[in-house]
Motif scaffolding. Structure first.
Motif, PDB file in Angstrom:
ATOM      1  N   PRO A 191       0.790  -1.240   0.000  1.00 36.70           N
ATOM      2  CA  PRO A 191       0.000   0.000   0.000  1.00 36.70           C
ATOM      3  C   PRO A 191       0.820   1.287   0.000  1.00 36.70           C
ATOM      4  CG  PRO A 191       0.111  -0.874   2.215  1.00 36.70           C
ATOM      5  CD  PRO A 191       0.845  -1.864   1.341  1.00 36.70           C
ATOM      6  N   PHE A 192       1.617   1.514  -1.045  1.00 35.70           N
ATOM      7  CA  PHE A 192       2.312   2.796  -1.126  1.00 35.70           C
ATOM      8  C   PHE A 192       1.300   3.892  -1.460  1.00 35.70           C
ATOM      9  CE2 PHE A 192       2.744   0.828  -5.341  1.00 35.70           C
ATOM     10  CZ  PHE A 192       2.348   1.843  -6.199  1.00 35.70           C
ATOM     11  N   LYS A 193       1.663   5.125  -1.139  1.00 33.81           N
ATOM     12  CA  LYS A 193       0.755   6.256  -1.335  1.00 33.81           C
ATOM     13  C   LYS A 193       0.943   6.851  -2.732  1.00 33.81           C
ATOM     14  CE  LYS A 193      -0.234   5.949   3.108  1.00 33.81           C
ATOM     15  NZ  LYS A 193       0.774   4.941   3.533  1.00 33.81           N
ATOM     16  N   VAL A 194      -0.101   7.515  -3.232  1.00 36.67           N
ATOM     17  CA  VAL A 194      -0.025   8.147  -4.545  1.00 36.67           C
ATOM     18  C   VAL A 194      -0.554   9.572  -4.463  1.00 36.67           C
ATOM     19  CG1 VAL A 194      -0.219   5.997  -5.861  1.00 36.67           C
ATOM     20  CG2 VAL A 194      -2.297   7.241  -5.221  1.00 36.67           C
ATOM     21  N   GLY A 195      -0.176  10.365  -5.474  1.00 34.79           N
ATOM     22  CA  GLY A 195      -0.683  11.721  -5.588  1.00 34.79           C
ATOM     23  C   GLY A 195      -0.639  12.153  -7.040  1.00 34.79           C
ATOM     24  N   GLY A 196      -1.399  13.176  -7.356  1.00 31.04           N
ATOM     25  CA  GLY A 196      -1.431  13.681  -8.720  1.00 31.04           C
ATOM     26  C   GLY A 196      -1.147  15.161  -8.777  1.00 31.04           C
ATOM     27  N   LEU A 197      -0.274  15.654  -7.915  1.00 29.50           N
ATOM     28  CA  LEU A 197       0.021  17.082  -7.848  1.00 29.50           C
ATOM     29  C   LEU A 197       1.110  17.469  -8.836  1.00 29.50           C
ATOM     30  CD1 LEU A 197       0.042  17.538  -3.962  1.00 29.50           C
ATOM     31  CD2 LEU A 197      -1.804  18.101  -5.555  1.00 29.50           C
ATOM     32  N   SER A 198       1.006  18.689  -9.374  1.00 28.57           N
ATOM     33  CA  SER A 198       2.054  19.209 -10.251  1.00 28.57           C
ATOM     34  C   SER A 198       2.814  20.365  -9.601  1.00 28.57           C
ATOM     35  CB  SER A 198       1.456  19.684 -11.585  1.00 28.57           C
ATOM     36  OG  SER A 198       0.504  20.708 -11.361  1.00 28.57           O
ATOM     37  N   ASN A 199       2.287  20.881  -8.496  1.00 29.77           N
ATOM     38  CA  ASN A 199       2.911  21.996  -7.795  1.00 29.77           C
ATOM     39  C   ASN A 199       3.839  21.476  -6.698  1.00 29.77           C
ATOM     40  OD1 ASN A 199       2.702  23.983  -5.273  1.00 29.77           O
ATOM     41  ND2 ASN A 199       2.557  25.207  -7.148  1.00 29.77           N
ATOM     42  N   ILE A 200       5.118  21.818  -6.785  1.00 26.75           N
ATOM     43  CA  ILE A 200       6.114  21.282  -5.858  1.00 26.75           C
ATOM     44  C   ILE A 200       5.863  21.691  -4.400  1.00 26.75           C
ATOM     45  CG2 ILE A 200       8.555  21.460  -5.188  1.00 26.75           C
ATOM     46  CD1 ILE A 200       8.131  19.404  -7.289  1.00 26.75           C
ATOM     47  N   PRO A 201       5.613  22.962  -4.078  1.00 28.47           N
ATOM     48  CA  PRO A 201       5.333  23.306  -2.681  1.00 28.47           C
ATOM     49  C   PRO A 201       4.177  22.510  -2.088  1.00 28.47           C
ATOM     50  CG  PRO A 201       5.810  25.296  -3.921  1.00 28.47           C
ATOM     51  CD  PRO A 201       5.702  24.180  -4.924  1.00 28.47           C
ATOM     52  N   GLN A 202       3.101  22.314  -2.861  1.00 24.96           N
ATOM     53  CA  GLN A 202       1.974  21.529  -2.372  1.00 24.96           C
ATOM     54  C   GLN A 202       2.374  20.066  -2.179  1.00 24.96           C
ATOM     55  OE1 GLN A 202      -1.253  22.097  -5.130  1.00 24.96           O
ATOM     56  NE2 GLN A 202      -1.490  24.270  -4.661  1.00 24.96           N
ATOM     57  N   LEU A 203       3.159  19.553  -3.102  1.00 22.06           N
ATOM     58  CA  LEU A 203       3.615  18.169  -3.013  1.00 22.06           C
ATOM     59  C   LEU A 203       4.447  17.949  -1.756  1.00 22.06           C
ATOM     60  CD1 LEU A 203       4.156  15.301  -4.092  1.00 22.06           C
ATOM     61  CD2 LEU A 203       5.987  16.287  -5.504  1.00 22.06           C
ATOM     62  N   LEU A 204       5.378  18.833  -1.491  1.00 18.09           N
ATOM     63  CA  LEU A 204       6.252  18.659  -0.329  1.00 18.09           C
ATOM     64  C   LEU A 204       5.472  18.843   0.981  1.00 18.09           C
ATOM     65  CD1 LEU A 204       9.529  20.398  -1.539  1.00 18.09           C
ATOM     66  CD2 LEU A 204       8.867  17.984  -1.651  1.00 18.09           C
ATOM     67  N   GLU A 205       4.480  19.700   0.966  1.00 20.48           N
ATOM     68  CA  GLU A 205       3.624  19.859   2.151  1.00 20.48           C
ATOM     69  C   GLU A 205       2.877  18.560   2.432  1.00 20.48           C
ATOM     70  OE1 GLU A 205      -0.107  22.647   3.723  1.00 20.48           O
ATOM     71  OE2 GLU A 205       0.918  23.129   1.855  1.00 20.48           O
ATOM     72  N   GLY A 206       2.371  17.931   1.366  1.00 21.76           N
ATOM     73  CA  GLY A 206       1.697  16.649   1.542  1.00 21.76           C
ATOM     74  C   GLY A 206       2.646  15.563   2.010  1.00 21.76           C
ATOM     75  N   CYS A 207       3.871  15.580   1.490  1.00 21.72           N
ATOM     76  CA  CYS A 207       4.869  14.591   1.913  1.00 21.72           C
ATOM     77  C   CYS A 207       5.220  14.745   3.385  1.00 21.72           C
ATOM     78  CB  CYS A 207       6.127  14.732   1.056  1.00 21.72           C
ATOM     79  SG  CYS A 207       5.944  14.103  -0.622  1.00 21.72           S
ATOM     80  N   ASP A 208       5.270  15.980   3.854  1.00 21.91           N
ATOM     81  CA  ASP A 208       5.559  16.220   5.275  1.00 21.91           C
ATOM     82  C   ASP A 208       4.562  15.486   6.163  1.00 21.91           C
ATOM     83  OD1 ASP A 208       7.852  17.752   5.120  1.00 21.91           O
ATOM     84  OD2 ASP A 208       6.767  19.660   5.040  1.00 21.91           O
ATOM     85  N   LYS A 209       3.293  15.554   5.810  1.00 22.96           N
ATOM     86  CA  LYS A 209       2.251  14.926   6.624  1.00 22.96           C
ATOM     87  C   LYS A 209       2.413  13.407   6.646  1.00 22.96           C
ATOM     88  CE  LYS A 209      -1.083  18.622   5.723  1.00 22.96           C
ATOM     89  NZ  LYS A 209      -2.390  18.981   5.087  1.00 22.96           N
ATOM     90  N   ILE A 210       2.661  12.820   5.481  1.00 23.66           N
ATOM     91  CA  ILE A 210       2.821  11.366   5.400  1.00 23.66           C
ATOM     92  C   ILE A 210       4.102  10.923   6.111  1.00 23.66           C
ATOM     93  CG2 ILE A 210       3.203   9.442   3.800  1.00 23.66           C
ATOM     94  CD1 ILE A 210       1.428  10.948   1.796  1.00 23.66           C
ATOM     95  N   ARG A 211       5.159  11.685   5.905  1.00 22.92           N
ATOM     96  CA  ARG A 211       6.447  11.345   6.522  1.00 22.92           C
ATOM     97  C   ARG A 211       6.373  11.409   8.051  1.00 22.92           C
ATOM     98  NH1 ARG A 211      10.347  14.663   7.970  1.00 22.92           N
ATOM     99  NH2 ARG A 211       9.363  16.419   6.896  1.00 22.92           N
ATOM    100  N   LYS A 212       5.722  12.444   8.573  1.00 22.28           N
ATOM    101  CA  LYS A 212       5.629  12.614  10.023  1.00 22.28           C
ATOM    102  C   LYS A 212       4.693  11.603  10.665  1.00 22.28           C
ATOM    103  CE  LYS A 212       6.806  17.517   9.831  1.00 22.28           C
ATOM    104  NZ  LYS A 212       6.318  18.918   9.963  1.00 22.28           N
ATOM    105  N   ALA A 213       3.784  11.047   9.887  1.00 27.01           N
ATOM    106  CA  ALA A 213       2.875  10.022  10.412  1.00 27.01           C
ATOM    107  C   ALA A 213       3.572   8.669  10.558  1.00 27.01           C
ATOM    108  CB  ALA A 213       1.661   9.885   9.496  1.00 27.01           C
TER     109      ALA A 213
END
Length: 248
Positions: free
Chosen positions: A102-124
């Motif tokens: 169950p790896f996670k997926v995303g469809g974002l093209s904006n890097i700041p938004q992508l890294l913000e989302g990664c922060d949440k998954i990484r910290k969890a």
């Protein structure tokens, strides 16, 4: 783990006074023997930024999805972000490849938004090695131009943001880069100098015995040497190793 920034080490510091964080001395195996082989035999080094290129139709996305699946299954937390294909297409590909982790997926093209989302998954999941796979560099917007126009400068800024993120948080980022039909990197050659490793996937055309096989090779690796080559057979359910050549 957040590392001390390199620019926080004073110019002129005695090299013997620099302590390398333990996290940078560990390797993260991928669970795929041939992929570890092209990385020097032991897998990824945390904080490593990897550029992954390939000729059209070679199977770049297929290989990266298999890698995401294996890493997740071997204890990492993985995000596969695509601005190339829809998430429905990605899901159908994982079904065809019979990927079950169950790896996670995303469809974002904006890097700041992508890294913000990664922060949440990484910290969890703070105890798991974190991997971000980006498909692809040429489709990402660094957020600098309001028009959303993507240029060579955009690619460089995007790669710089991803590199800084990998270094600051000791995580791994793999960026798929597009090449032209004649195999040349799309964009500035500066991109190749910005990364720690550069892996390339192509279709063998010259050797009659291996014609049509995929060739995965290390063109650059600051942590494990270059010149490693693996020959792969590509089938509907993914890749199978046929042979390998070690640079050692």
């Amino acid at each position: 783990m957040k590392l001390k920034r390199i620019d926080e080490i004073a110019f002129g510091t005695n090299i013997q006074d620099i302590t390398v964080p333990d996290v940078l001395r560990r390797r993260v195996p991928t669970g795929i023997g041939y992929f570890d082989a092209v990385l020097g035999g032991e897998g990824f080094t945390p904080s490593m930024i990897t550029l992954f290129t390939g000729t059209p139709g070679a199977g770049k996305t297929t290989l990266m999805l298999a890698l995401a699946n294996s890493l997740q299954g071997h204890g990492a937390e993985v995000v596969f972000n695509t601005a190339e294909e829809s998430l429905y297409q990605i899901r159908m590909t994982t079904e065809r490849l019979r990927l079950r982790h169950p790896f996670k997926v995303g469809g974002l093209s904006n890097i700041p938004q992508l890294l913000e989302g990664c922060d949440k998954i990484r910290k969890a999941a703070p105890r798991r090695p974190f991997f971000l796979i980006v498909d692809s560099l040429q489709c990402m917007d660094d957020g600098y131009f309001k028009s959303g126009r993507i240029t060579c400068a955009t690619n460089e800024r995007t790669l710089s943001l991803l590199t800084n993120y990998a270094k600051e948080h000791s995580v791994n980022v793999i960026v798929i880069g597009q090449v032209t039909k004649d195999g040349k990197m799309a964009g500035s050659n500066k991109l190749k100098h910005m990364v720690d490793s550069h892996l390339h996937l192509s279709v063998e055309q010259k050797d009659e015995d291996l014609k049509g096989c995929r060739v995965l090779e290390t063109q650059k690796n600051r942590f494990g040497g270059a010149g490693h080559i693996v020959f792969l057979n590509m089938k509907a359910t993914g890749f199978k190793e046929l042979a390998r050549i070690s640079a050692n």
